[in-house]
Write a protein that holds these residues in place. Structure first.
Motif, PDB file in Angstrom:
ATOM      1  N   LEU A   1       1.177  -1.280   0.126  1.00 39.94           N
ATOM      2  CA  LEU A   1       0.189   0.021  -0.062  1.00 39.94           C
ATOM      3  C   LEU A   1       0.966   1.205  -0.156  1.00 39.94           C
ATOM      4  O   LEU A   1       0.607   2.581  -0.549  1.00 39.94           O
ATOM      5  CB  LEU A   1      -1.062   0.178   1.264  1.00 39.94           C
ATOM      6  CG  LEU A   1      -2.779  -0.957   1.656  1.00 39.94           C
ATOM      7  CD1 LEU A   1      -3.218  -1.167   2.644  1.00 39.94           C
ATOM      8  CD2 LEU A   1      -3.191  -0.923   0.238  1.00 39.94           C
ATOM      9  N   GLY A   2       2.025   0.671   0.498  1.00 35.50           N
ATOM     10  CA  GLY A   2       3.164   1.880   0.723  1.00 35.50           C
ATOM     11  C   GLY A   2       2.916   3.054  -0.465  1.00 35.50           C
ATOM     12  O   GLY A   2       3.779   3.991  -0.670  1.00 35.50           O
ATOM     13  N   VAL A   3       4.380   1.712  -1.273  1.00 32.03           N
ATOM     14  CA  VAL A   3       4.500   1.956  -2.722  1.00 32.03           C
ATOM     15  C   VAL A   3       3.539   1.925  -3.705  1.00 32.03           C
ATOM     16  O   VAL A   3       3.419   3.199  -4.319  1.00 32.03           O
ATOM     17  CB  VAL A   3       5.039   0.520  -2.949  1.00 32.03           C
ATOM     18  CG1 VAL A   3       5.402   0.817  -4.581  1.00 32.03           C
ATOM     19  CG2 VAL A   3       7.011   0.348  -2.669  1.00 32.03           C
ATOM     20  N   ALA A   4       1.751   1.559  -3.713  1.00 34.30           N
ATOM     21  CA  ALA A   4       0.924   1.804  -4.382  1.00 34.30           C
ATOM     22  C   ALA A   4       0.537   3.595  -4.063  1.00 34.30           C
ATOM     23  O   ALA A   4       0.183   3.831  -4.746  1.00 34.30           O
ATOM     24  CB  ALA A   4       0.152   0.759  -4.420  1.00 34.30           C
ATOM     25  N   GLY A   5       0.723   3.543  -3.136  1.00 36.05           N
ATOM     26  CA  GLY A   5      -0.195   4.534  -2.460  1.00 36.05           C
ATOM     27  C   GLY A   5      -1.450   5.626  -3.076  1.00 36.05           C
ATOM     28  O   GLY A   5      -2.048   6.322  -3.218  1.00 36.05           O
ATOM     29  N   PRO A   6      -2.495   4.229  -2.592  1.00 25.18           N
ATOM     30  CA  PRO A   6      -4.102   4.652  -3.134  1.00 25.18           C
ATOM     31  C   PRO A   6      -4.266   5.601  -2.257  1.00 25.18           C
ATOM     32  O   PRO A   6      -4.171   5.416  -0.584  1.00 25.18           O
ATOM     33  CB  PRO A   6      -4.547   3.330  -2.287  1.00 25.18           C
ATOM     34  CG  PRO A   6      -3.966   2.745  -1.613  1.00 25.18           C
ATOM     35  CD  PRO A   6      -2.389   2.718  -1.083  1.00 25.18           C
ATOM     36  N   PHE A   7      -6.046   5.686  -2.615  1.00 24.72           N
ATOM     37  CA  PHE A   7      -7.043   7.058  -1.857  1.00 24.72           C
ATOM     38  C   PHE A   7      -6.081   8.555  -1.584  1.00 24.72           C
ATOM     39  O   PHE A   7      -5.612   9.040  -0.485  1.00 24.72           O
ATOM     40  CB  PHE A   7      -7.061   7.126  -0.801  1.00 24.72           C
ATOM     41  CG  PHE A   7      -7.465   5.250  -0.572  1.00 24.72           C
ATOM     42  CD1 PHE A   7      -9.271   5.484  -0.867  1.00 24.72           C
ATOM     43  CD2 PHE A   7      -7.420   4.169   0.177  1.00 24.72           C
ATOM     44  CE1 PHE A   7     -10.601   4.081  -1.000  1.00 24.72           C
ATOM     45  CE2 PHE A   7      -8.077   2.548   0.236  1.00 24.72           C
ATOM     46  CZ  PHE A   7      -9.267   2.693  -0.486  1.00 24.72           C
ATOM     47  N   ASP A   8      -5.263   8.589  -2.773  1.00 23.41           N
ATOM     48  CA  ASP A   8      -4.247   9.987  -2.764  1.00 23.41           C
ATOM     49  C   ASP A   8      -3.234   9.998  -1.763  1.00 23.41           C
ATOM     50  O   ASP A   8      -3.301  11.444  -2.062  1.00 23.41           O
ATOM     51  CB  ASP A   8      -5.481  11.038  -2.432  1.00 23.41           C
ATOM     52  CG  ASP A   8      -6.328  11.346  -3.779  1.00 23.41           C
ATOM     53  OD1 ASP A   8      -6.355  10.877  -4.660  1.00 23.41           O
ATOM     54  OD2 ASP A   8      -7.605  12.061  -3.834  1.00 23.41           O
ATOM     55  N   THR A   9      -3.155   9.063  -1.324  1.00 26.71           N
ATOM     56  CA  THR A   9      -1.485   9.560  -0.087  1.00 26.71           C
ATOM     57  C   THR A   9      -0.475   9.401  -0.779  1.00 26.71           C
ATOM     58  O   THR A   9       0.295   9.816  -0.863  1.00 26.71           O
ATOM     59  CB  THR A   9      -1.611   8.317   0.692  1.00 26.71           C
ATOM     60  OG1 THR A   9      -1.246   7.151  -0.564  1.00 26.71           O
ATOM     61  CG2 THR A   9      -2.976   8.108   1.609  1.00 26.71           C
ATOM     62  N   TYR A  10      -0.403   9.052  -2.448  1.00 28.54           N
ATOM     63  CA  TYR A  10       0.943   8.896  -3.066  1.00 28.54           C
ATOM     64  C   TYR A  10       0.944  10.385  -3.534  1.00 28.54           C
ATOM     65  O   TYR A  10       2.417  10.813  -3.589  1.00 28.54           O
ATOM     66  CB  TYR A  10      -0.274   8.527  -4.513  1.00 28.54           C
ATOM     67  CG  TYR A  10       1.788   8.090  -5.571  1.00 28.54           C
ATOM     68  CD1 TYR A  10       2.160   6.778  -5.095  1.00 28.54           C
ATOM     69  CD2 TYR A  10       2.072   9.305  -6.340  1.00 28.54           C
ATOM     70  CE1 TYR A  10       3.504   6.966  -5.871  1.00 28.54           C
ATOM     71  CE2 TYR A  10       3.325   9.428  -6.924  1.00 28.54           C
ATOM     72  CZ  TYR A  10       4.174   8.246  -6.761  1.00 28.54           C
ATOM     73  OH  TYR A  10       5.676   8.104  -7.725  1.00 28.54           O
ATOM     74  N   GLU A  11      -0.132  11.001  -3.774  1.00 29.37           N
ATOM     75  CA  GLU A  11      -0.089  12.413  -4.368  1.00 29.37           C
ATOM     76  C   GLU A  11       0.323  13.077  -2.321  1.00 29.37           C
ATOM     77  O   GLU A  11       1.151  14.786  -3.152  1.00 29.37           O
ATOM     78  CB  GLU A  11      -1.226  13.028  -4.634  1.00 29.37           C
ATOM     79  CG  GLU A  11      -0.956  13.205  -5.850  1.00 29.37           C
ATOM     80  CD  GLU A  11      -2.202  10.757  -6.049  1.00 29.37           C
ATOM     81  OE1 GLU A  11      -2.526  10.597  -4.654  1.00 29.37           O
ATOM     82  OE2 GLU A  11      -1.566  10.907  -6.775  1.00 29.37           O
ATOM     83  N   HIS A  12       0.160  12.731  -1.762  1.00 30.94           N
ATOM     84  CA  HIS A  12      -0.022  13.976   0.380  1.00 30.94           C
ATOM     85  C   HIS A  12       1.653  13.776   0.774  1.00 30.94           C
ATOM     86  O   HIS A  12       1.899  14.139   1.379  1.00 30.94           O
ATOM     87  CB  HIS A  12      -0.840  13.755   0.910  1.00 30.94           C
ATOM     88  CG  HIS A  12      -2.692  14.303   0.103  1.00 30.94           C
ATOM     89  ND1 HIS A  12      -3.346  13.805  -0.683  1.00 30.94           N
ATOM     90  CD2 HIS A  12      -3.414  15.432   0.732  1.00 30.94           C
ATOM     91  CE1 HIS A  12      -4.501  14.384  -1.118  1.00 30.94           C
ATOM     92  NE2 HIS A  12      -4.049  15.484  -0.602  1.00 30.94           N
ATOM     93  N   LEU A  13       1.782  12.065   0.260  1.00 34.45           N
ATOM     94  CA  LEU A  13       2.937  12.078   1.072  1.00 34.45           C
ATOM     95  C   LEU A  13       3.561  11.378   0.228  1.00 34.45           C
ATOM     96  O   LEU A  13       4.188  10.698  -0.404  1.00 34.45           O
ATOM     97  CB  LEU A  13       3.073  11.104   2.127  1.00 34.45           C
ATOM     98  CG  LEU A  13       1.416  11.017   3.287  1.00 34.45           C
ATOM     99  CD1 LEU A  13       0.883  10.196   3.823  1.00 34.45           C
ATOM    100  CD2 LEU A  13       2.300  11.780   4.252  1.00 34.45           C
ATOM    101  N   ALA A  14       5.320  11.929   0.906  1.00 31.15           N
ATOM    102  CA  ALA A  14       6.553  11.013   0.565  1.00 31.15           C
ATOM    103  C   ALA A  14       6.466   9.308   0.423  1.00 31.15           C
ATOM    104  O   ALA A  14       5.676   9.204   1.413  1.00 31.15           O
ATOM    105  CB  ALA A  14       7.641  12.523   0.605  1.00 31.15           C
ATOM    106  N   LEU A  15       7.189   8.747   0.231  1.00 27.79           N
ATOM    107  CA  LEU A  15       7.178   7.281   0.588  1.00 27.79           C
ATOM    108  C   LEU A  15       7.748   7.024   2.168  1.00 27.79           C
ATOM    109  O   LEU A  15       6.868   6.036   2.311  1.00 27.79           O
ATOM    110  CB  LEU A  15       9.210   6.493   0.234  1.00 27.79           C
ATOM    111  CG  LEU A  15       8.927   5.293  -0.215  1.00 27.79           C
ATOM    112  CD1 LEU A  15       7.929   4.743  -0.817  1.00 27.79           C
ATOM    113  CD2 LEU A  15      10.312   4.881  -1.049  1.00 27.79           C
TER     114      LEU A  15
END
Length: 268
Positions: A21-35
């Motif tokens: 989930l951290g790598v995929a970044g669903p629910f807009d977490t990819y845009e809001h948070l760094a890795l």
């Protein structure tokens, strides 16, 4: 819960899910948070929501649902109920990190529906898998196994006696604990296997563990306990309840469903 949180497999699954989930970044977490923060967010979310859902489902089954109704339906209801604490945890985490209760879901109701559906689907899946396993013995068919030769004897390979001389359950134990089994106790999804040399937890059903003790004279005395007849040192009553005293001084309760079988075996 105590057994669960010390199981390496549990932490392996939580870490694996967090990485995916951290790598995929669903629910807009990819845009809001760094890795790195994203991995930490999903680790905290996976751990907290699973434990909260696990606890709420366990409490619901223990105090309300029990064995009433159809099992898949009960599990689905428990999963939907688990959506409440899971949603609350997600909202609190999002407010702490994003200053808003939801990210991509739009509103809390949609978030609750998503969490409930996921929790319900997971619990139904586990329930269907569990239903596919052999059913536990009932009081009308007590788990008393026939005597066999002592483990210390060395029957010739290939003989009929050799097949029964060593219970299959011993192969699941660490070598230093393999000895005469004294009793079994169920702890959540684990069986606490006690031998003359110590004890260990094995991930399996109690009914399956009893089946792997074929040839060992024993008796199921409770939905969560099985005893080897040779390991019973006595019995006593406390507050109207019957207990068996084992060779290690442990007291195991006898349920009313198995009382007649215990008395027939001469243990009460």
């Amino acid at each position: 819960m105590q057994v669960l949180i010390v199981a390496p497999r549990f932490w392996g699954v939580i870490v694996a899910v967090s990485i995916v989930l951290g790598v995929a970044g669903p629910f807009d977490t990819y845009e809001h948070l760094a890795l790195a923060p994203r991995l930490a967010y999903w680790f905290a979310t996976a751990l907290a929501t699973f434990l909260a859902g696990y606890l709420s489902i366990g409490l619901l089954f223990h105090f309300l649902l029990g064995d009433v109704g159809n099992r898949p339906v009960r599990i689905a209801l428990a999963g939907l109920t688990a959506g409440l604490p899971v949603t609350a945890i997600v909202v609190l985490l999002n407010m702490a990190i994003f200053d808003e209760p939801t990210t991509a879901t739009g509103d809390i109701l949609t978030l609750y529906v998503n969490c409930s559906l996921i929790a319900g689907a997971v619990t139904v899946l586990f329930g269907l898998i569990d239903n596919g396993q052999p059913a536990a013995r009932t009081a009308s068919t007590p788990a008393v196994s026939s005597p066999t030769v002592p483990l210390s004897e060395e029957p010739s390979p290939g003989s009929a006696v050799a097949a029964k001389a060593r219970p299959k359950l011993l192969d699941r134990l660490p070598p230093h604990l393999r000895g005469d089994v004294t009793y079994l106790s169920m702890q959540d999804h684990y069986v606490d296997v006690h031998t003359e040399k110590g004890s260990t937890l094995v991930l399996m059903r109690l009914a399956d563990a009893i089946a792997e003790l074929e040839g060992v004279p024993g008796l199921q005395i409770h939905r969560s306990h099985w005893v080897a007849l040779d390991a019973v040192a006595g019995s006593l009553r406390r507050d109207g309840r019957l207990f068996l005293r084992m060779s290690d001084e442990t007291l195991l309760p006898v349920s009313r469903s198995w009382f007649e079988a215990v008395r027939a075996a001469g243990l009460a």
